[in-house]
Scaffold this motif. Structure first.
Motif, PDB file in Angstrom:
ATOM      1  N   GLN A 198      -0.044 114.442 -14.726  1.00  0.00           N
ATOM      2  CA  GLN A 198       1.335 113.961 -14.793  1.00  0.00           C
ATOM      3  C   GLN A 198       1.448 112.826 -15.802  1.00  0.00           C
ATOM      4  OE1 GLN A 198      -0.445 114.682 -12.144  1.00  0.00           O
ATOM      5  NE2 GLN A 198       0.760 116.012 -10.830  1.00  0.00           N
ATOM      6  N   GLY A 199       0.453 111.938 -15.790  1.00  0.00           N
ATOM      7  CA  GLY A 199       0.443 110.826 -16.734  1.00  0.00           C
ATOM      8  C   GLY A 199       0.271 111.313 -18.165  1.00  0.00           C
ATOM      9  N   TYR A 200      -0.548 112.309 -18.314  1.00  0.00           N
ATOM     10  CA  TYR A 200      -0.819 112.902 -19.626  1.00  0.00           C
ATOM     11  C   TYR A 200       0.465 113.511 -20.209  1.00  0.00           C
ATOM     12  CZ  TYR A 200      -3.358 116.063 -22.869  1.00  0.00           C
ATOM     13  OH  TYR A 200      -3.829 116.735 -23.955  1.00  0.00           O
ATOM     14  N   LEU A 201       1.180 114.235 -19.353  1.00  0.00           N
ATOM     15  CA  LEU A 201       2.438 114.856 -19.768  1.00  0.00           C
ATOM     16  C   LEU A 201       3.442 113.783 -20.204  1.00  0.00           C
ATOM     17  CD1 LEU A 201       4.308 117.320 -19.972  1.00  0.00           C
ATOM     18  CD2 LEU A 201       4.696 117.165 -17.517  1.00  0.00           C
ATOM     19  N   PHE A 202       3.518 112.714 -19.423  1.00  0.00           N
ATOM     20  CA  PHE A 202       4.439 111.633 -19.764  1.00  0.00           C
ATOM     21  C   PHE A 202       4.027 110.976 -21.083  1.00  0.00           C
ATOM     22  CE2 PHE A 202       5.939 107.173 -19.374  1.00  0.00           C
ATOM     23  CZ  PHE A 202       7.295 107.439 -19.368  1.00  0.00           C
ATOM     24  N   GLN A 203       2.730 110.783 -21.249  1.00  0.00           N
ATOM     25  CA  GLN A 203       2.232 110.140 -22.464  1.00  0.00           C
ATOM     26  C   GLN A 203       2.528 110.980 -23.712  1.00  0.00           C
ATOM     27  OE1 GLN A 203       1.096 107.032 -22.113  1.00  0.00           O
ATOM     28  NE2 GLN A 203       1.300 106.981 -24.342  1.00  0.00           N
ATOM     29  N   ILE A 204       2.331 112.291 -23.606  1.00  0.00           N
ATOM     30  CA  ILE A 204       2.629 113.153 -24.761  1.00  0.00           C
ATOM     31  C   ILE A 204       4.128 113.062 -25.087  1.00  0.00           C
ATOM     32  CG2 ILE A 204       2.557 115.495 -25.733  1.00  0.00           C
ATOM     33  CD1 ILE A 204       0.342 116.200 -23.817  1.00  0.00           C
ATOM     34  N   SER A 205       4.954 113.102 -24.049  1.00  0.00           N
ATOM     35  CA  SER A 205       6.405 113.022 -24.269  1.00  0.00           C
ATOM     36  C   SER A 205       6.760 111.714 -24.969  1.00  0.00           C
ATOM     37  CB  SER A 205       7.158 113.076 -22.939  1.00  0.00           C
ATOM     38  OG  SER A 205       6.768 114.181 -22.179  1.00  0.00           O
ATOM     39  N   LYS A 206       6.171 110.635 -24.453  1.00  0.00           N
ATOM     40  CA  LYS A 206       6.452 109.316 -25.009  1.00  0.00           C
ATOM     41  C   LYS A 206       6.034 109.250 -26.486  1.00  0.00           C
ATOM     42  CE  LYS A 206       5.404 104.935 -23.280  1.00  0.00           C
ATOM     43  NZ  LYS A 206       4.721 104.074 -22.305  1.00  0.00           N
ATOM     44  N   ASN A 207       4.843 109.756 -26.770  1.00  0.00           N
ATOM     45  CA  ASN A 207       4.358 109.729 -28.153  1.00  0.00           C
ATOM     46  C   ASN A 207       5.248 110.561 -29.068  1.00  0.00           C
ATOM     47  OD1 ASN A 207       2.247 108.155 -27.352  1.00  0.00           O
ATOM     48  ND2 ASN A 207       0.726 109.796 -27.367  1.00  0.00           N
ATOM     49  N   LYS A 208       5.663 111.714 -28.569  1.00  0.00           N
ATOM     50  CA  LYS A 208       6.515 112.570 -29.392  1.00  0.00           C
ATOM     51  C   LYS A 208       7.839 111.875 -29.678  1.00  0.00           C
ATOM     52  CE  LYS A 208       4.758 117.196 -28.460  1.00  0.00           C
ATOM     53  NZ  LYS A 208       4.472 117.624 -29.834  1.00  0.00           N
ATOM     54  N   TRP A 209       8.357 111.170 -28.670  1.00  0.00           N
ATOM     55  CA  TRP A 209       9.626 110.473 -28.874  1.00  0.00           C
ATOM     56  C   TRP A 209       9.447 109.304 -29.859  1.00  0.00           C
ATOM     57  CZ3 TRP A 209      14.311 111.467 -29.264  1.00  0.00           C
ATOM     58  CH2 TRP A 209      15.284 110.470 -29.249  1.00  0.00           C
ATOM     59  N   THR A 210       8.340 108.586 -29.707  1.00  0.00           N
ATOM     60  CA  THR A 210       8.067 107.482 -30.647  1.00  0.00           C
ATOM     61  C   THR A 210       7.958 108.026 -32.065  1.00  0.00           C
ATOM     62  OG1 THR A 210       6.829 106.421 -28.885  1.00  0.00           O
ATOM     63  CG2 THR A 210       6.516 105.541 -31.092  1.00  0.00           C
ATOM     64  N   ASP A 211       7.259 109.144 -32.219  1.00  0.00           N
ATOM     65  CA  ASP A 211       7.146 109.767 -33.544  1.00  0.00           C
ATOM     66  C   ASP A 211       8.523 110.122 -34.092  1.00  0.00           C
ATOM     67  OD1 ASP A 211       4.450 109.546 -33.583  1.00  0.00           O
ATOM     68  OD2 ASP A 211       4.015 111.635 -33.091  1.00  0.00           O
ATOM     69  N   PHE A 212       9.366 110.652 -33.205  1.00  0.00           N
ATOM     70  CA  PHE A 212      10.697 111.044 -33.660  1.00  0.00           C
ATOM     71  C   PHE A 212      11.488 109.813 -34.107  1.00  0.00           C
ATOM     72  CE2 PHE A 212      15.237 111.565 -32.922  1.00  0.00           C
ATOM     73  CZ  PHE A 212      15.493 112.626 -33.769  1.00  0.00           C
ATOM     74  N   LEU A 213      11.397 108.737 -33.319  1.00  0.00           N
ATOM     75  CA  LEU A 213      12.154 107.526 -33.677  1.00  0.00           C
ATOM     76  C   LEU A 213      11.696 106.971 -35.026  1.00  0.00           C
ATOM     77  CD1 LEU A 213      12.445 105.553 -30.316  1.00  0.00           C
ATOM     78  CD2 LEU A 213      14.197 106.880 -31.471  1.00  0.00           C
ATOM     79  N   ARG A 214      10.434 107.203 -35.335  1.00  0.00           N
ATOM     80  CA  ARG A 214       9.902 106.701 -36.595  1.00  0.00           C
ATOM     81  C   ARG A 214      10.146 107.658 -37.758  1.00  0.00           C
ATOM     82  NH1 ARG A 214       4.541 105.823 -34.880  1.00  0.00           N
ATOM     83  NH2 ARG A 214       4.699 104.042 -33.508  1.00  0.00           N
ATOM     84  N   SER A 215      10.569 108.875 -37.414  1.00  0.00           N
ATOM     85  CA  SER A 215      10.685 109.900 -38.459  1.00  0.00           C
ATOM     86  C   SER A 215      11.889 109.636 -39.352  1.00  0.00           C
ATOM     87  CB  SER A 215      10.835 111.273 -37.818  1.00  0.00           C
ATOM     88  OG  SER A 215      12.109 111.359 -37.201  1.00  0.00           O
ATOM     89  N   SER A 216      11.860 110.214 -40.529  1.00  0.00           N
ATOM     90  CA  SER A 216      12.959 110.012 -41.473  1.00  0.00           C
ATOM     91  C   SER A 216      14.236 110.649 -40.925  1.00  0.00           C
ATOM     92  CB  SER A 216      12.604 110.628 -42.813  1.00  0.00           C
ATOM     93  OG  SER A 216      12.132 111.937 -42.607  1.00  0.00           O
ATOM     94  N   GLN A 217      14.075 111.738 -40.171  1.00  0.00           N
ATOM     95  CA  GLN A 217      15.234 112.420 -39.603  1.00  0.00           C
ATOM     96  C   GLN A 217      16.072 111.467 -38.750  1.00  0.00           C
ATOM     97  OE1 GLN A 217      14.091 115.581 -36.982  1.00  0.00           O
ATOM     98  NE2 GLN A 217      16.180 116.277 -36.726  1.00  0.00           N
ATOM     99  N   PHE A 218      15.380 110.649 -37.976  1.00  0.00           N
ATOM    100  CA  PHE A 218      16.088 109.716 -37.111  1.00  0.00           C
ATOM    101  C   PHE A 218      16.675 108.562 -37.915  1.00  0.00           C
ATOM    102  CE2 PHE A 218      15.976 105.847 -34.477  1.00  0.00           C
ATOM    103  CZ  PHE A 218      16.932 106.196 -33.544  1.00  0.00           C
TER     104      PHE A 218
END
Lengths: 192, 246
Positions: free
Chosen positions: A79-99
């Motif tokens: 469960q923690g792993y799933l949350f961590q992947i989600s969090k990382n993906k969101w952080t990546d998105f926030l840092r992406s040029s698209q955002f």
């Protein structure tokens, strides 16, 4: 999954996911979504974005389990792993040029640079190949989709498939191969 | 994936058996030694592996849609303030609406209009409690609840405000707050809901934060609105937060 208390249960959970136990997948999916949604919405996200990111993360977790890249170490590890992947993906998105292109971030709210969750280029290349295979499968006809699903996802035997589709076992086996060839052609067309 | 490396049915079934772990020990050992020496075979195994995980991934994606719909429909079955049809219009306008919203945001974070319109889109008074009027001691409370449910908020408020403090515990305070908000008096609503939200274990904790958030939104106090909506965490609160974030 609050009731999962022991590491044995985590190991059983991983095993159930490997065999595509749908009840387990569903429970895991549904019980962990809200937490991710709250995190994303509290961090400038929208409801559809929360769903997209969570599904990407869930798929990544699933693939990593299949490839034995995840080994549970404590009672809520998955469960923690799933949350961590989600969090990382969101952080990546926030840092992406698209955002950054579409959103004005007030000063002081920018995220600090951390190590990216993305792995090596090889990993990304494999991810891309797998995504292409997913898209290729989605383009297939209903009959092939159903047959491949029953064999590879539901893990039914050829005998069960034969009776399900009301055909002989040899015919089920040949059909499966023909469907695989079609899928391969579609994958090749996507990759080129 | 290489076109030249066509895979015969026999070879495919061996690779499949190897990947799915259905080969016998001797078959597996033989296949592995072959595999080590043959780069083309290695490529073929990798191609089949990608295809098989693509099949599983695609089906998981379908399943996730179903799992997700269930979450949504379960959330909707919990009494949660119902969206007004206006929101559909919001979505209907689609791109144009988001452009307009974006423009509003661009020219000053959350103009009063944007907050008001969000409030109008989402505010629906709490549906109220069932009025069985079984026990006589609660008669006045439920009598006012009937007025509240009929939409006569003035009548409900005046009856409720005459009841002694602590009647029905937090419930009275909560409904007074919501009734004032429904009666377009957000300042009064905040007077009831804000202290209630600070209590350690209030009844309707999430709902209190939700309506408090809406009251602040109506007052154009985005900071406090966001804080209360975050604390609420109900699906409705998260939807509004998400729109505030856009």
């Amino acid at each position: 999954m609050g009731e999962v208390k022991h590491i044995d249960q985590q190991i059983a959970l991983v095993k159930a996911i490997k065999s595509n136990d749908e009840m387990v997948l569903k429970k895991l999916y549904q019980e962990n979504f809200r937490k991710v949604e709250v995190h994303i919405i509290k961090n400038k996200g929208s409801v559809p974005q929360a769903k997209d990111i969570y599904q990407e993360a869930f798929l990544a977790m699933y693939q990593n389990i299949k490839e034995d890249k995840f080994v549970p170490r404590n009672e809520t590890a998955l469960q923690g792993y799933l949350f961590q992947i989600s969090k990382n993906k969101w952080t990546d998105f926030l840092r992406s040029s698209q955002f950054k292109k579409t959103t004005h971030i007030p000063d002081g709210l920018q995220l600090k640079e951390e190590t990216s969750s993305n792995g090596s280029e090889l990993r990304q290349e494999n991810d891309q190949k797998e995504l292409n295979a997913i898209h290729a499968f989605q383009k297939m006809g209903t009959e092939c989709k159903k047959l491949l699903e029953v064999f590879y996802f539901q893990k039914k035997s050829l005998r069960e498939i034969a009776s399900l589709f009301d055909i002989g076992e040899a015919s089920a086996r040949n059909k499966k191969y023909r469907c695989i060839q079609k899928l391969r052609a579609l994958v090749l067309a996507t990759n080129s | 994936m290489n076109t030249e490396n066509n895979i015969s049915q026999e070879l495919f079934e061996t690779i499949e058996g190897y990947l799915m772990g259905t080969l016998s020990e001797s078959e597996k050992a033989q296949f592995e030694s072959q595999l080590q020496a043959d780069p083309i075979l290695q490529q073929q195994v990798s191609d089949v592996k990608t295809m098989l995980s693509g099949i599983e991934g695609a089906i998981l994606k379908d399943r996730m849609e179903v799992f997700h719909e269930e979450i949504e429909s379960n959330a909707n079955s919990i009494p949660e303030p119902i969206k007004k049809p206006r929101r559909t219009l919001y979505y209907g306008l689609g791109f144009a609406a988001s452009l307009a919203l974006f423009a509003m945001l661009y020219f000053g974070p959350f103009s009063e209009n944007a907050n008001k319109s969000l409030y109008d889109t989402y505010f629906e008074p709490d549906p109220g409690l069932p009025t069985t009027m079984g026990s006589t001691s609660d008669f006045e409370f439920y009598d006012a609840m009937v007025d509240y449910k009929k939409g006569d908020f003035n009548a409900a408020i005046s009856k409720w405000e005459t009841l002694p403090n602590g009647t029905k515990g937090d419930t009275l305070t909560y409904f007074l707050g919501v009734a004032h908000l429904a009666n377009t008096n957000e300042t009064k609503a905040i007077e009831y809901l804000a202290p209630l939200s600070q209590q350690p274990n209030p009844a309707f904790a999430k709902e209190t934060q939700y309506y408090l958030g809406l009251a602040y939104l109506k007052k154009n106090d985005t900071v406090n609105a966001k804080r209360a909506l975050e604390a609420s965490g109900t699906p409705g609160a998260l939807k509004i937060l998400a729109e505030l974030n856009q």
